[in-house]
Design a protein around this motif. Structure first.
Motif, PDB file in Angstrom:
ATOM      1  N   PRO B 240      10.412  14.300 -22.894  1.00 21.51           N
ATOM      2  CA  PRO B 240      11.644  13.500 -22.890  1.00 21.51           C
ATOM      3  C   PRO B 240      11.528  12.229 -23.724  1.00 21.51           C
ATOM      4  O   PRO B 240      12.482  11.830 -24.367  1.00 21.51           O
ATOM      5  N   VAL B 243      12.536  12.845 -27.303  1.00 24.67           N
ATOM      6  CA  VAL B 243      13.838  13.400 -27.658  1.00 24.67           C
ATOM      7  C   VAL B 243      14.557  12.477 -28.638  1.00 24.67           C
ATOM      8  O   VAL B 243      15.087  12.908 -29.662  1.00 24.67           O
ATOM      9  N   LYS B 256      20.030  20.900 -25.368  1.00 28.30           N
ATOM     10  CA  LYS B 256      19.783  20.463 -24.009  1.00 28.30           C
ATOM     11  C   LYS B 256      20.732  21.137 -23.058  1.00 28.30           C
ATOM     12  O   LYS B 256      21.926  21.231 -23.345  1.00 28.30           O
ATOM     13  N   GLU B 258      21.276  21.585 -18.564  1.00 28.37           N
ATOM     14  CA  GLU B 258      20.739  21.435 -17.213  1.00 28.37           C
ATOM     15  C   GLU B 258      20.707  22.811 -16.576  1.00 28.37           C
ATOM     16  O   GLU B 258      21.656  23.599 -16.700  1.00 28.37           O
ATOM     17  N   GLN B 301      16.499  11.358 -20.116  1.00 23.82           N
ATOM     18  CA  GLN B 301      16.856  12.707 -20.545  1.00 23.82           C
ATOM     19  C   GLN B 301      17.118  13.636 -19.373  1.00 23.82           C
ATOM     20  O   GLN B 301      17.933  14.539 -19.474  1.00 23.82           O
ATOM     21  N   TYR B 302      16.378  13.438 -18.298  1.00 25.46           N
ATOM     22  CA  TYR B 302      16.632  14.246 -17.107  1.00 25.46           C
ATOM     23  C   TYR B 302      17.458  13.391 -16.151  1.00 25.46           C
ATOM     24  O   TYR B 302      17.149  12.218 -15.970  1.00 25.46           O
ATOM     25  N   THR B 489      15.928  20.315 -16.609  1.00 28.84           N
ATOM     26  CA  THR B 489      16.720  20.334 -17.825  1.00 28.84           C
ATOM     27  C   THR B 489      15.909  20.990 -18.920  1.00 28.84           C
ATOM     28  O   THR B 489      14.735  20.688 -19.098  1.00 28.84           O
ATOM     29  N   SER B 490      16.568  21.904 -19.583  1.00 30.92           N
ATOM     30  CA  SER B 490      15.877  22.559 -20.671  1.00 30.92           C
ATOM     31  C   SER B 490      16.116  21.750 -21.941  1.00 30.92           C
ATOM     32  O   SER B 490      17.255  21.526 -22.343  1.00 30.92           O
ATOM     33  N   LEU B 491      15.003  21.272 -22.558  1.00 36.26           N
ATOM     34  CA  LEU B 491      15.107  20.525 -23.804  1.00 36.26           C
ATOM     35  C   LEU B 491      14.393  21.352 -24.861  1.00 36.26           C
ATOM     36  O   LEU B 491      13.177  21.435 -24.859  1.00 36.26           O
TER      37      LEU B 491
END
Ligand code: ATP
Ligand code: ATP
Ligand code: MG
Ligand code: MG
Lengths: 313, 518, 616, 294
Positions: B240, B243, B256, B258, B301-302, B489-491
């Motif tokens: 994160p 990012v 990104k 969730e 980010q999350y 969360t998928s980043l």
């Protein structure tokens, strides 16, 4: 010379040691807490449980319900046939898992050994008996020996792969991906071996025979390469066990740092995931390698040092 | 579904190879067996499902062109697409569907997750070549959602017939399996004869990319370095902190989304130890400023979780957050005083009858990711301020599962992705304990909660289900069965050249439509 | 004095070492000359600078050495300011060098052939076969039997004598005109010594110049044409061999000659080197503190090397002309009066075998019987490895015999268990071959000696200590060394501490295993005197082990000759040494007698030489 | 006339230009060991009284995360704003405890083991040494993995793990040394003087076997610290919240891009501590060998 008798004795001892290591890991791993069936079912770390039905099946399949002694007997029986059983987690035979991963690890360890030894040789022969060079390089070597290799690896990776992009960041492809791991693994070996070799060279150069050689009109280089070097190699051969241990152990760390596939990764994953057959397999492979290489090096020592040939053991 | 990456555009181009670094590994590629998220990612391109989830509760045809549900909700009849072949040449038909579903529930395959998705499955009947009838033991509303996941992707019966050790995934999907090196990499190649994309697919026909390679690289810094040094085209789990710099660099982009399902939460053991006292559990909720910690560790980010379910989960109830104790150290102190933890020892921890307030939170390095260890350390530090000691013994898998089985923990952390609120039943139903194959590690045992969850699963009335789930969400928060952490969360970081990557409702990246800008 | 045709000629050689503790002047002005076909011997006590002189001659004095000289020529060319490359061309090719440490001067990891051929590899470019042939003929030349086989062996597989010869073969491989041999016979058996010396003599006779360094006067007497005596880095006396050895002028030379034990039936001369002070530094004669003739002048001024009265010798002494004649030996005092006394130790048919490497067993002692009476000194001689030390161990009860038994005062001894033996241990004591190794390195002299006196009680501590001091006085040492540890003692002191320890329990029997072999002749003499006193005054019985016949002659009444673990001859010392019956005894004696062919007079000074005219 | 015949160094490589620091070390041979001792004592002091020199290592301060070294945070801060100096200082205790604990345990076991082998009969000797062979054959890291697998991860089991792999090394050296001493002249001398076996073992054998072990032990401490750090790095170490140096590095490696300080200083701490211990060990060895050789 190295007699058949000697080889037979060493072979016998080797088998004994391998059996011992096998038994050791068998006992050790069966002392562990936790139900192996659950570990197998859980796939090494799921937070959800498993149904009784599945557990019973696994117990059946792996023979966990049998008395320990029966399991031990079966384990030894399989071992004698070169079968290390099924991995608890990888759905593969342990032998397959290990054989698959052996290549990259051998490339890593072998290259590092050659590099470490070569560097040490250059450092030791180049600087022995030259006080200035010696004080400088032995300090450097001390640094090599005293710095954790995983840290060196991280720093090298950061500088040369992340920042400069000279080498791949991860993976097993090609020689380029091996450069940094080789270097990282070789440095502590270089440090130790160079220190030991230089010490040996110095001792040899102080021996009366060194003066005799010079008195015959030989050059200092000839004295170093033709005479003293062999003497310096003897303590290095004696250290082979240590070097090998460092290599095999270092492989575990280096493979983690450089995200390389190999036996080290397999070992860490297996220990973390309690994959007992794989752990046992890796220990046994390491033991066999250790026994074989050590025996070979012992034989080599006897070839290099004729004084040992008459001595038993 | 998520946004498509990159700013460069133009028409998709065929060909090229993409290396995608993942942060997790799996023990088998059989999606029916492996529960791992990464298995979903890797097998999605191989397998087509019967249906596709097109919206929170909307399903569209995929391998099934049509389906009927019996009035009692216990029988599903699927009409299958014709002319589809598996990549091994086997024709796709009703027998393949039956084989796949039977394989999932067969104890011999040791399936945990996939089997749990279709727990009421009773059997399938081949009506004719292209018609299959599936019977359930009870009405099961999440059935279609389950079928839409890769874990229930339809497999070639021929591939399922071999012993597990020789298993190779064979589906009807846009990519075919080539090779797998355990703990290292998986290679897929384009299926040139692909004809069966889902109804909502962006294009038809074969995929654009020629080769897909998934490499397992657990170290965050290494994955990131591999992307920025140009060695690979995509990485999962971008750190994160990084990012921002990736987004500001034109050569890269970040996708990104969730993930739906259960957030990353700390589940509190309601049966034994200090956490068996609801006051202590609530005190813990009040003592720790999760939003601040999550915000700082994950660089914004999350999202910090305020509920048990993630916001992208169908039937997620925004209002439930009110049932959660807000961060209030004074309140936490008061709750603990009320619970009798009034003493203080030399180290500043609270005591009761000479006993220190220590909570055990086992740590299993194997499943650590997303810097959960760091978040854990921060939580430990925060708890200490409230006089609570959190002990995190570093356990191996054996000791860990033993500890879970015997309930010798006070806190356990986990997340669980699933695009259906039925996941709550798996996590909180009294019968869904670890020993019985479930994940109720809070050891909640409430008939009322069980009632809501059962009703929601069996009713065919979406409104009833939504109400039940809302009640359940509020209840588990209020009872202090958990301390919500962050929203998984998928980043995904990609080079700008990689276009057309999307996410499905479960947050799984879709590579069928992906292509490389030459 | 330097002959014009000298092959090597050095004037005023000085060598200074720079060390951490300041400079060391090892050689302080040495002039030498060697002619082709002649042998110059350099003698002198340990540390007098002999080896440094020799190494300076081939430019290998050491990296911390500064060498200078007024002239230094070899084969007509100056060696001063020679570059490293030119030095290398001389070394091995023109000057052959045999290093002092014979046993360690061959590279242990290389075959004999490679070692011998190295000068050829460096200086000549020979083909494989030619090289092999040359090696074989060289090994043959130095008298190594079966050269082809020996060439393939490694140094450790050769006996000391063979190794020494291989070393010489390597030194002469490239046909040098000068051979420098530094102590070529130390550490060798007498029989082997003789062979090596014959070899050097042959080379000399063949026209090679030989510079021989030794502290063994017998060796010198056999070989040298010319002798230079060194003391503290200086030549103190120099001249033709006969003159220096028979009519020494310098007090040091005379003391050196007088101290050596001999085979002369008249017995030893009175000890002359009584004061054992180290060489003195500063101005003045370095020998002054040990010299009976020293006066104010000796303290103030270093005498020059100058001609003495009549002969061609030169000496560095103010009193060279005032020298008195050498004292004649006193008659033997060793009588045969002990024959009627009681037997204290009886060794009866003892045998011992040892496991040898590679399997099998080897007989170290084979059916040995003898008895030792109170007050008697019994000699035990034999070559290295003949089983002498093993017998000592068995007698002590440290090692159980395989067959036979040992009786102590008529009672069983070797058959007892150690706890039963312990109360009687004080009656028989051992002086080990190597005293240093018999001292616990952590122990002070006080504890070393005190260990034999039992644990001191708290009140008896003072008494304990005074007993230790008393023992030290007995052996001629004083309390100043009480707090030193073994390594801090000189060789002579160590030996005496070992004796003091053995005397502590007031034994009736002393087993002495080579008690003087490692010592300078001067210290040797003192210690032998001490043993004599013990025996005469206290009636201690001595089992005296040595391979030095001179020492045995000096000390013992009866002697046993051992070979390969068995006793081959036994009898009164005079009879055995002068009318040997067994072939091996004769061989032993022959080895130490002078070579009649050279016509040089065997001097009475050699520790192992036999008076003129003895049958050999 | 004076000619220096052999004052220059032997031919071969050209002399290496020397760094001023190296020259200083060479000219004053006591300087290196003195510096090492000073550093080592300082580390020991920090380990003994961490609270006197640094604040709370666990105190988080997310606002001040990833600060570079500056007054206030001498060595910067990590991701949670924890003070790197405080963490390194508090980690000293864990790391030193690991190094010394493992070595002490190994030495204790190894010495007893080696003495038993050296003083016991042939059979005891063979048996114990074959067991040592087995333990030596399994590489340290693997052995540690095995021990950790049995005992579970954490500080004490890491120490035990390292000790298990070091102990056979001690045992071998002790055994050889015991056999040398057993046959030494002074042991014979003592027996000949009638000293009891207990006395011989207690007064001669054990005291002469132990000093070289001290040297070996010193050299092992450094390697144990490194091994411990490596195991922590592999995630087998003590609790994540302990600030053992290896786990600090493990924590920091993911954030090298954000802050260099937390990844550099613990590494330096390990390297310098191990170097200082090695230098001291080497000095000890020189002194020891010097004494017995003189
Ligand atoms: N490299 C060196 N550095 C310092 N001092 C040295 C060196 N080599 C020799 N010496 C000293 O020079 C002196 C003479 O030594 P040398 O070896 O010549 O004696 P030696 O007469 O051969 O004695 P020995 O009979 O014991 O062989 C001794 O005091 C010795 O310690
Ligand atoms: N403990 C032992 N084990 C095996 N062989 C031994 C042992 N002790 C002595 N020997 C052998 O027994 C033989 C006699 O040895 P011993 O020490 O008695 O000879 P020595 O006459 O004293 O010789 P030296 O004059 O060299 O001291 C030698 O061949 C020796 O190698
Ligand atoms: Mg000498
Ligand atoms: Mg002997």
């Amino acid at each position: 010379m190295v007699t058949t008798r000697w080889w037979l004795r060493r072979a016998g001892l080797g088998v004994l040691v391998i059996w011992g290591a096998a038994t050791l890991s068998f006992i050790g791993l069966h002392l562990l807490s936790g139900d192996p069936a659950r570990i197998i079912a859980g796939g090494g770390g799921a937070v959800s449980g498993s149904s009784e039905q599945i557990l019973a099946r696994i117990n059946e399949q792996y023979g966990f319900h049998e008395p320990l002694i029966v399991q031990y007997g079966r384990f030894l029986g399989q071992l004698a046939r070169g079968d290390l059983g099924m991995s608890y987690q990888l759905n593969q035979r342990v032998t397959t898992v290990i054989v698959d991963q052996l290549g990259p690890t051998v490339a890593l360890a072998l290259g590092a050994a050659v590099l470490g030894f070569g560097l040490a040789l250059v450092l030791a022969v180049g600087t022995a008996g030259r006080p200035r060079a010696e004080s400088l390089f032995s300090t450097l070597e001390l640094l090599f020996v005293s710095t954790p290799s995983f840290w060196v690896g991280i720093l090298l990776l950061t500088v040369f792969s992340f920042r400069l992009g000279w080498f791949p960041v991860f993976g097993n492809e090609g020689v380029a991906s091996l450069v940094l791991p080789w270097l990282t693994l070789a440095l502590p070996i270089t440090g130790t071996l160079a220190l030991v070799m230089r010490d040996g060279l110095q001792r040899a150069l102080e021996q009366p025979f060194a003066t005799t050689v010079l008195a015959r009109g030989a050059t200092a280089t000839r004295l170093r390469l033709r005479h003293a070097l062999r003497h310096a190699l003897l303590p290095v051969l004696t250290l082979s066990g240590w070097t090998l241990g460092t290599l095999l152990g270092g492989v575990v760390v280096i493979e983690t740092v450089f995200a390389r596939a190999g036996i080290g990764q397999v070992a860490v994953t297996a220990v973390n995931g309690r994959d007992l057959p794989v752990v046992t397999g890796v220990v046994l492979v390491a033991t066999v390698v250790f026994v074989v290489i050590n025996t070979a090096l012992d034989a080599l020592t006897r070839v290099v040092d004729p004084r040992l040939r008459g001595v038993p053991e | 579904s998520g946004p498509s990456g990159g700013s460069a555009s133009g028409d998709p181009v065929s060909g090229g190879e993409v290396t995608y670094l993942v942060d997790q590994t799996q023990l088998t590629l059989d999606p029916a067996v492996s529960p791992a998220t990464v298995t979903g990612l890797v097998t999605r391109p191989i397998f087509d499902s019967l249906v596709v989830q097109a919206g929170p509760t909307r399903f569209e045809p995929w391998l099934a062109s049509r389906w009927d549900v019996s009035p009692d909700g216990r029988e599903y009849t699927f009409a299958l697409r014709s002319g589809v072949r598996f990549t091994d040449g086997t024709p796709f038909d009703a027998a393949a569907v039956k084989a796949t579903l039977d394989h999932v529930v067969d104890p011999a395959s040791k399936s945990q997750y996939a089997a749990s998705l279709i727990a009421p499955y009773q059997g399938s009947t081949v009506v004719d070549d292209l018609t299959v009838k599936v019977s359930l033991s009870r009405p099961f509303r999440p059935f279609l959602q389950a079928l839409s996941t890769p874990y229930l992707g339809i497999q070639s019966p021929r591939a399922l017939a071999v012993p597990p050790a020789e298993y190779k995934p064979v589906g009807t999907g846009p990519f075919a399996f080539v090779s797998w090196e355990q703990q290292k990499d998986i290679t897929l190649t384009r299926n040139p004869d692909y004809t069966s994309p889902p109804a909502n697919a962006p294009h038809t026909g074969a995929a654009y990319l020629q080769t897909l390679r998934f490499n397992y690289v657990p170290e965050d810094a290494t994955r990131y370095g591999a992307l920025t040094s140009g060695q690979v085209q995509a990485i999962a789990a971008v750190p994160p902190n990084r990012v921002g710099s990736l987004q500001s660099d034109r050569r890269f982009s970040v996708l990104k989304t969730e993930l739906p399902g259960v957030n990353y939460n700390l589940f509190l053991n309601a049966k034994t130890g200090p956490t068996s006292d609801p006051l202590v559990r609530q005190a813990l909720q009040a003592a720790i400023d999760v939003p601040a910690l999550v915000g700082s560790i994950y660089a914004g980010q999350y999202a910090a979780a305020r509920n048990v379910l993630s916001p992208t989960t169908p039937d997620h109830d925004q209002a439930a957050a009110a049932a959660l104790q807000a961060y209030d150290p004074a309140k936490a102190g008061a709750l603990l005083d009320q619970a009798g933890w009034t003493g203080r020892n030399a180290e500043g921890y609270r005591t009761k009858d000479g006993q220190e307030l220590t909570l055990t939170w086992p740590y299993l390095a194997l499943i650590n990711r997303d810097q959960r260890d760091v978040l854990g350390q921060a939580i430990q530090a925060e708890a200490r301020k409230a006089g609570i000691r959190i002990d995190r013994p570093n356990l191996d898998a054996g000791a860990y599962s033993e500890s879970v089985l015997n309930g010798t923990y006070n806190i356990l952390d986990s997340s669980n992705a699933r695009a259906d609120a039925d996941i709550l039943r798996f996590m909180f139903a009294s019968g869904s304990t670890f020993a019985k194959g479930g994940a109720n590690v809070s050891l909640s045992d409430s008939p009322q909660l069980d009632g809501w969850l059962d009703e929601a699963a069996t009713t065919s009335d979406a409104a009833v289900a939504a109400r039940d789930y809302a009640l359940a969400q509020a209840d588990v928060l209020k009872s202090g069965y958990l301390l919500p952490g962050y929203v998984p969360t998928s980043l995904v970081g990609t080079t700008s050249a990689l276009q057309g990557v999307t996410f499905d409702p479960q947050g799984i990246a879709q590579l069928y439509g992906a292509w490389l800008v030459p | 004095m330097t002959p014009p045709d000298a092959l090597l000629s050095v004037r005023d050689l000085r060598v200074r070492f720079t060390t951490r503790h300041g400079p060391v002047d090892a050689v302080r002005g040495v002039s030498l000359a060697v002619e082709a076909g002649r042998c110059l011997a350099v003698v002198g006590e340990s540390g007098s600078g002999k080896s440094v002189t020799a190494r300076a001659l081939i430019g290998l004095a050491g990296s911390n050495a500064t060498v200078d000289a007024t002239t230094m020529t070899f084969e007509g060319r100056s060696l001063l300011s020679l570059g490293e490359r030119r030095w290398r061309r001389l070394r091995g090719a023109r000057i052959g060098f045999v290093l002092q440490d014979a046993l360690t001067s061959l590279d242990p990891l290389r075959r004999i052939e490679d070692e011998v051929a190295e000068p050829l590899d460096v200086h000549a470019d020979l083909g494989r076969r030619e090289r092999a042939e040359r090696v074989r003929s060289l090994l043959g030349d130095v008298g190594i039997p079966d050269p082809a086989q020996r060439a393939r062996q490694y140094p450790h597989e050769l006996s000391g004598g063979l190794r020494q010869r291989a070393l010489i073969a390597s030194a002469i491989a490239a046909g040098p005109s000068l051979v420098v041999a530094d102590e070529p016979t130390t550490a060798l058996d007498v029989t082997i010594q003789a062979q090596v010396l014959d070899l050097l003599a042959d080379m000399r006779d063949a026209g090679t110049a030989v510079l021989l360094i030794s502290h063994d006067l017998t060796v010198v007497a056999r070989m040298a044409d010319h002798v230079a005596v060194m003391y503290a880095g200086l030549v103190v006396e120099e001249g033709p061999a006969a003159q220096v050895l028979h009519e020494p002028v310098h007090p040091y030379t005379r003391a050196l000659l007088a101290a050596a034990p001999t085979l002369d039936p008249r017995g030893p001369a009175p000890t002359q080197i009584a004061r054992l002070a180290p060489p003195t530094t500063g101005p003045g004669c370095p020998y002054r503190s040990r010299c009976a003739l020293a006066d104010a002048r000796c303290h103030g001024e270093l005498p020059a090397l100058r001609a003495t009265g009549d002969g061609p010798s030169l000496a560095r002494c103010w009193h060279a002309d005032a020298a008195e004649p050498l004292p004649t030996p006193a008659p033997r005092t060793v009588g045969t009066t002990t024959s009627g006394r009681r037997v204290v130790l009886e060794v009866d048919g003892v045998s011992k075998r040892f496991r040898v490497p590679g399997g099998g067993r080897r007989r170290a002692v084979d059916g040995v019987s003898f008895s030792l009476r109170a007050g008697e000194a019994l000699g035990l001689v034999g070559e290295s490895g003949s089983g002498k030390s093993t017998i000592a161990q068995i007698a002590l009860g440290m090692l159980g015999p395989d067959d036979g038994r040992v009786l102590l005062d008529g009672a069983s001894w070797s058959e007892l268990r150690e706890p039963d033996r312990r109360p009687h241990r004080s009656r028989i004591q051992l002086i080990q071959q190597d005293p240093l190794s018999s001292f616990d390195p952590r122990f002070t002299v006080e504890r070393i000696i005190g260990e034999g006196l039992g644990q001191p009680s708290r009140r008896g501590a003072a008494a304990h200590r005074s007993r230790v001091v008393e023992l030290l006085h007995r052996v001629g040492l004083d309390a100043t060394i009480l707090d030193r540890r073994g390594p801090q003692l000189s060789g002579g002191q160590r030996q005496r501490v070992a004796i003091a320890r053995a005397l502590g329990p007031e034994p009736e029997i002393l087993v002495c295993d080579e008690p003087v072999s490692a010592l300078d002749v001067s210290i040797q003499a003192q210690i032998l005197d001490l043993f004599d006193t013990l025996r005469r005054d206290l009636g201690v019985a001595l089992l005296f082990i040595s391979h030095d016949l001179g020492v045995i002659n000096r000390m013992c009444e009866r002697v046993l000759v051992m070979k390969d673990g068995a006793i081959v001859e036994e009898g009164p010392v005079g009879d055995v040494l002068h009318t040997p019956r067994h072939a091996y005894t004769r061989e032993l004696l022959a080895a130490v007698s002078a070579d009649p062919a050279t016509g040089r007079t065997p001097v009475r000074t050699g520790p192992t030489s036999v008076p003129e005219g003895r049958p050999t | 006339m004076t000619t220096v015949l052999h004052g220059e160094p032997p031919a071969g490589l050209p002399p290496v230009t020397e760094l001023p620091a190296a020259r200083a070390l060479r000219r004053t041979p006591w300087l290196g060991p003195a510096l090492a001792l000073a550093f080592f004592l300082a580390v020991c002091l920090l380990a003994a009284f961490p609270d006197a020199f640094a604040g709370d290592p666990a105190a988080i301060d997310p606002v001040n995360a990833f600060r570079d070294p500056a007054p206030g945070h001498l060595l910067g801060t990590d991701q949670l704003g924890r003070d790197t100096w405080a963490r390194v200082v508090h980690g000293a205790r864990a790391s030193l405890a690991l190094g010394f604990g493992a070595t002490a345990l190994a030495a204790l076991v190894g010495i007893a083991w080696g003495l038993a082998a050296g003083l016991g009969g042939r059979l005891v000797d063979e048996a114990t040494m074959r067991v040592a062979d087995i333990f030596m054959a399994v590489p340290t890291t693997l052995m540690a993995l095995l021990v950790v697998a049995v005992l579970g991860a954490g500080g004490p089991s890491v120490a035990v793990a390292i000790a298990v792999s070091l102990a056979p090394g001690f045992a071998r050296v002790v055994r050889v040394q015991t056999q040398v001493v057993k046959h030494a002249g002074y042991v014979q001398a003592a027996t000949a003087l009638g000293v009891r076996r207990r006395g011989v073992v207690g007064r001669h054998i054990v005291p002469n076997v132990l000093p070289p072990m001290l040297v070996l032990a010193t050299m092992n401490v450094g390697q144990s610290i490194i091994a411990g750090a490596s195991l922590s790095f592999l995630g087998l170490g003590p609790q994540a919240s302990s600030s053992e140096w290896g786990s600090l590095l493990s924590d920091a490696r993911d954030h090298l891009q954000d802050a260099w300080a937390p990844a550099v200083f613990p590494g330096l701490a390990i390297a310098l501590t191990v170097i200082s211990i090695s230098v001291l060990g080497r000095e000890l060895r020189l002194r020891f060998e010097g004494r017995t050789e003189r």
